[in-house]
Design a protein around this motif. Structure first.
Motif, PDB file in Angstrom:
ATOM      1  N   LEU A 646      51.191   2.789  -0.547  1.00 44.68           N
ATOM      2  CA  LEU A 646      51.161   1.590  -1.378  1.00 44.68           C
ATOM      3  C   LEU A 646      50.469   0.443  -0.636  1.00 44.68           C
ATOM      4  CD1 LEU A 646      52.018   0.111  -3.950  1.00 44.68           C
ATOM      5  CD2 LEU A 646      54.205  -0.401  -2.808  1.00 44.68           C
ATOM      6  N   LEU A 647      50.792   0.281   0.653  1.00 48.86           N
ATOM      7  CA  LEU A 647      50.153  -0.773   1.434  1.00 48.86           C
ATOM      8  C   LEU A 647      48.651  -0.515   1.576  1.00 48.86           C
ATOM      9  CD1 LEU A 647      52.833  -1.336   4.248  1.00 48.86           C
ATOM     10  CD2 LEU A 647      52.315  -2.838   2.309  1.00 48.86           C
ATOM     11  N   VAL A 652      43.085  -1.872   0.092  1.00 49.42           N
ATOM     12  CA  VAL A 652      41.809  -1.480  -0.538  1.00 49.42           C
ATOM     13  C   VAL A 652      41.501  -2.387  -1.708  1.00 49.42           C
ATOM     14  CG1 VAL A 652      40.643   0.337  -1.846  1.00 49.42           C
ATOM     15  CG2 VAL A 652      41.915   0.902   0.235  1.00 49.42           C
ATOM     16  N   LEU A 653      42.483  -2.689  -2.534  1.00 51.34           N
ATOM     17  CA  LEU A 653      42.267  -3.559  -3.685  1.00 51.34           C
ATOM     18  C   LEU A 653      41.907  -4.978  -3.240  1.00 51.34           C
ATOM     19  CD1 LEU A 653      45.154  -2.396  -6.054  1.00 51.34           C
ATOM     20  CD2 LEU A 653      42.696  -1.988  -6.321  1.00 51.34           C
ATOM     21  N   ALA A 654      42.564  -5.430  -2.163  1.00 51.50           N
ATOM     22  CA  ALA A 654      42.275  -6.779  -1.671  1.00 51.50           C
ATOM     23  C   ALA A 654      40.844  -6.873  -1.165  1.00 51.50           C
ATOM     24  CB  ALA A 654      43.255  -7.156  -0.571  1.00 51.50           C
ATOM     25  N   VAL A 655      40.440  -5.875  -0.368  1.00 48.95           N
ATOM     26  CA  VAL A 655      39.067  -5.853   0.143  1.00 48.95           C
ATOM     27  C   VAL A 655      38.095  -5.809  -1.005  1.00 48.95           C
ATOM     28  CG1 VAL A 655      37.398  -4.522   1.456  1.00 48.95           C
ATOM     29  CG2 VAL A 655      39.712  -4.826   2.337  1.00 48.95           C
ATOM     30  N   ALA A 656      38.380  -5.033  -1.999  1.00 46.60           N
ATOM     31  CA  ALA A 656      37.487  -4.924  -3.148  1.00 46.60           C
ATOM     32  C   ALA A 656      37.386  -6.247  -3.872  1.00 46.60           C
ATOM     33  CB  ALA A 656      37.991  -3.827  -4.093  1.00 46.60           C
ATOM     34  N   ALA A 657      38.541  -6.957  -3.992  1.00 47.22           N
ATOM     35  CA  ALA A 657      38.521  -8.249  -4.680  1.00 47.22           C
ATOM     36  C   ALA A 657      37.694  -9.265  -3.909  1.00 47.22           C
ATOM     37  CB  ALA A 657      39.964  -8.740  -4.865  1.00 47.22           C
ATOM     38  N   VAL A 658      37.828  -9.232  -2.574  1.00 44.27           N
ATOM     39  CA  VAL A 658      37.047 -10.164  -1.758  1.00 44.27           C
ATOM     40  C   VAL A 658      35.568  -9.889  -1.909  1.00 44.27           C
ATOM     41  CG1 VAL A 658      36.533 -10.857   0.609  1.00 44.27           C
ATOM     42  CG2 VAL A 658      38.903 -10.572  -0.124  1.00 44.27           C
ATOM     43  N   LEU A 659      35.224  -8.647  -1.835  1.00 50.01           N
ATOM     44  CA  LEU A 659      33.809  -8.288  -1.979  1.00 50.01           C
ATOM     45  C   LEU A 659      33.252  -8.720  -3.324  1.00 50.01           C
ATOM     46  CD1 LEU A 659      33.778  -4.704  -0.366  1.00 50.01           C
ATOM     47  CD2 LEU A 659      32.896  -6.842   0.609  1.00 50.01           C
TER      48      LEU A 659
END
Length: 664
Positions: A646-647, A652-659
């Motif tokens: 889950l972490l 991964v989702l956070a990195v994707a959002a930043v990108l």
């Protein structure tokens, strides 16, 4: 009872006997033989009464609608003219003789109850074909005979020969039945009815638009059912069945159905000159080819089978000459003497104790052992060879007479080419018929083969039936054309001088030449013993061949059987013998043209199904199974693993959002 009621009961009684025999065969074996014989005998008596009441006069017609069809009606109809009345009597007589004969021939057979029931059902179906006035109802009887013949020919299903023969008979006749059915439907569509009388009325009025096409389609079914070229190959192989079955199928029932059908609808075929020429050519090729093949056969039943094909060719030839009276006349006489020939052959086989010893080259000393078969078969062979005053002479002469009349232009019932074709082929076949009939008699009763074991005297009922059938074989022809002219459309069937001299002359030549050849080969065989040929510098071709054959002959039990070196067939046919012995390789041609391509196509379909279709099916099942395995491995049950995943997913989702945000 009215004539109509009696006629309805004729096919019904054997049908009821068949049903009762199948139901009671195991539970009440004592009733099997009465249920086999009595209904068929009663049907014969009723058929005689129907014939007496019909009297060769106006046809008996009766009809009732079977069921509304919305288009062309299908009706339960009777149409009994002189031809139908006489043929029904023949069917009843032969079927009764076969049932009585079978009680002795198959007395120890455990499957006799089913055999007797099938014979009764077969008889009922043929009666239906003979009396039916509606072609669709006739087709029902036609197909019932086909399925019954499948089971009867395959009676000895333990042997591979019987299984193959029954399957071949079924498939070859069905090959002809497909265009036959199409032709029936086309005929009914154009005539507006399946009724025979209405169809003949439409032909007379010229209402049919495609008579040639319809006639040729129907001829395909006729060729299959009546074993005419090129669909005749099933009949010799059908000898794998019990001998009484051969008598029933070959004498009066199934193989006569095609000839009888054409006789019923002869005006339809006469409406097409092309169809009549095709019919004549088919008859000529059938007559000549089957006679040559009969002269080369060693098995006595195969000789008679090819003989049947040739005699049916005579009937077809009479129809090609536009005369159904001569065709049905020969059908009647042939039914009597051919049934006698097969049943006499059955006595010979029964005396030997096994169906494997039917080879004439292995026969010796049978004249004294089976005197009843000897004398009655002699009568039947003389009738087959058309020697006066035996019945076959009068009926075969009637065929030659009508062919001669058409050929010389005395009548215009058929094209002149058809008449000449039938006449010339008929005369040559008469010579060959006498030749193979003489050869059969010499080899069977005066042969020099090894003597078969003696299995005692045959049952009385078998010998009694032979003498019953010998009477019409001797006298039917001479009585019929004098006493029954009205039954044959009033036609004069008296032999003429020209055809009588020609036909009898060539028959005598055939018999005399065959006898001379037999004497010659007998003398050669008696000179030096086998193995002494080397003492002669030039050798003897006949002895060399006989020795070569003997070295390859199988042994039956404790007795080694060598072929009869006095067989005149090889001398008469010369290099043609080996081709005639296998039916001129027609089975091999069919195997090359049809069987192998079909088998190759089936192999291709099987390959595509296994390697292509099954691959996709297996792939469709493999992908979900792999995904399921992957998902199943992810379900470990460990909470720490789930939290870590889950972490990781959150990261991964956070990195994707930043990108994404940076890119925006």
């Amino acid at each position: 009872m009215t004539t109509t009621t009696l006629a309805v009961l004729v096919p019904v009684l054997p049908f009821l006997g068949a049903a009762a025999g199948l139901l009671l065969g195991r539970s009440a074996p004592g009733f099997v033989r009465p249920l086999a014989v009595l209904p068929t005998l009663a049907a014969l008596v009723l058929a005689v009464l129907v014939a007496a009441r019909q009297g060769g006069g106006r046809a008996v017609d009766a009809v009732t609608e079977l069921t509304p069809t919305g288009s062309v009606p299908v009706e339960l109809a009777l149409h009994i003219d002189g031809f139908a009345a006489l043929v029904a009597v023949l069917v009843g007589c032969v079927a009764t003789c076969v049932q009585i004969y079978s009680t002795g021939y198959l007395r120890d057979d455990p499957r006799y109850p089913s055999y007797a029931a099938l014979v009764s059902l077969f008889t009922s179906a043929m009666f239906l074909v003979v009396y039916s006035g509606d072609l669709m109802v006739l087709l029902v009887g036609w197909e019932i005979m086909g399925i019954c013949s499948y089971f009867l020919v395959g009676h000895y299903w333990e042997t591979s020969e019987a299984r193959a023969a029954s399957l071949k008979a079924f498939l070859v006749t069905k090959l002809g039945d497909v265009p036959f059915l199409i032709g029936l439907l086309a005929l009914a569509t154009e005539a507006g009815s399946f009724r025979i009388t209405e169809i003949l009325g439409a032909v007379a009025s010229g209402s049919l638009d495609h008579p040639t096409l319809i006639a040729l389609l129907l001829l395909a079914g006729v060729a299959g059912k009546s074993a005419q070229f090129p669909l005749h190959t099933w009949l010799p192989d059908a000898m794998a069945g019990p001998t009484p079955v051969s008598a029933l199928i070959h004498a009066a029932t199934m193989v006569a159905a095609g000839v009888y059908f054409v006789a019923r609808l002869l005006p339809l075929f006469q409406a097409s000159r092309a169809a009549m020429v095709v019919l004549a050519v088919m008859a000529a090729v059938t007559m000549l080819g089957s006679a040559l093949a009969a002269l080369a056969q060693d098995d006595i039943k195969r000789v008679l089978a090819y003989s049947t094909i040739g005699q049916l060719g005579y009937m077809t030839g009479a129809l090609a000459a536009g005369d159904r009276g001569a065709a049905v006349f020969h059908l009647l006489t042939h039914g009597a003497f051919k049934a006698l020939l097969f049943l006499a052959a059955g006595v010979i086989i029964h005396a030997a104790g096994t169906n494997s010893l039917a080879a004439m080259s292995r026969m010796r000393g049978l004249r004294d052992r089976v005197p009843d078969a000897y004398w009655t078969m002699t009568v039947a062979l003389l009738a087959l060879a058309a020697i006066p005053p035996f019945s076959g002479f009068f009926s075969k002469e009637s065929v030659l007479v009508v062919a001669e009349h058409v050929a010389t232009g005395h009548t215009e019932k058929a094209p002149g080419a058809a008449g000449w074709t039938v006449l010339l082929a008929g005369l040559v076949t008469a010579l060959l018929t006498a030749a193979y009939a003489t050869r059969l008699w010499l080899l069977a009763f005066r042969g020099r083969g090894a003597e078969a074991p003696d299995h005692g005297r045959q049952p009385v009922v078998m010998n009694a039936v032979l003498w019953v059938l010998a009477i019409p074989s001797l006298a039917l022809g001479g009585l019929a054309f004098r006493l029954l002219p009205d039954w044959f459309d009033g036609h004069d069937l008296t032999p003429t001088l020209t055809t009588s001299v020609l036909g009898t002359g060539v028959a005598l030549v055939g018999g005399i030449v065959t006898y001379a050849a037999w004497r010659h080969t007998t003398a050669l065989a008696a000179r030096p013993p086998l193995g002494a040929v080397a003492a002669h510098p030039e050798g003897d071709a006949a002895l060399v061949e006989a020795e070569a054959i003997a070295s390859h002959e199988p042994a039956y039990g404790d007795i080694a059987y060598a072929p009869d070196p006095s067989d005149p067939g090889r001398l008469l046919l010369g290099p043609l013998h080996r081709h005639a012995a296998v039916g001129f390789h027609l089975d091999a041609v069919y195997t090359t043209l049809f069987v192998r391509p079909v088998m190759a196509g089936a192999s291709l379909v099987r390959f595509l199904d296994r390697e292509v279709v099954d691959t996709y099916v297996r792939g469709a099942g493999t992908l979900p199974r792999v995904l399921g395995t992957a998902v199943r491995r992810a379900q470990t049950g460990n909470v720490q693993t789930y939290v870590s995943a889950l972490l990781a997913g959150t990261v991964v989702l956070a990195v994707a959002a930043v990108l994404v945000a940076t890119g925006a």
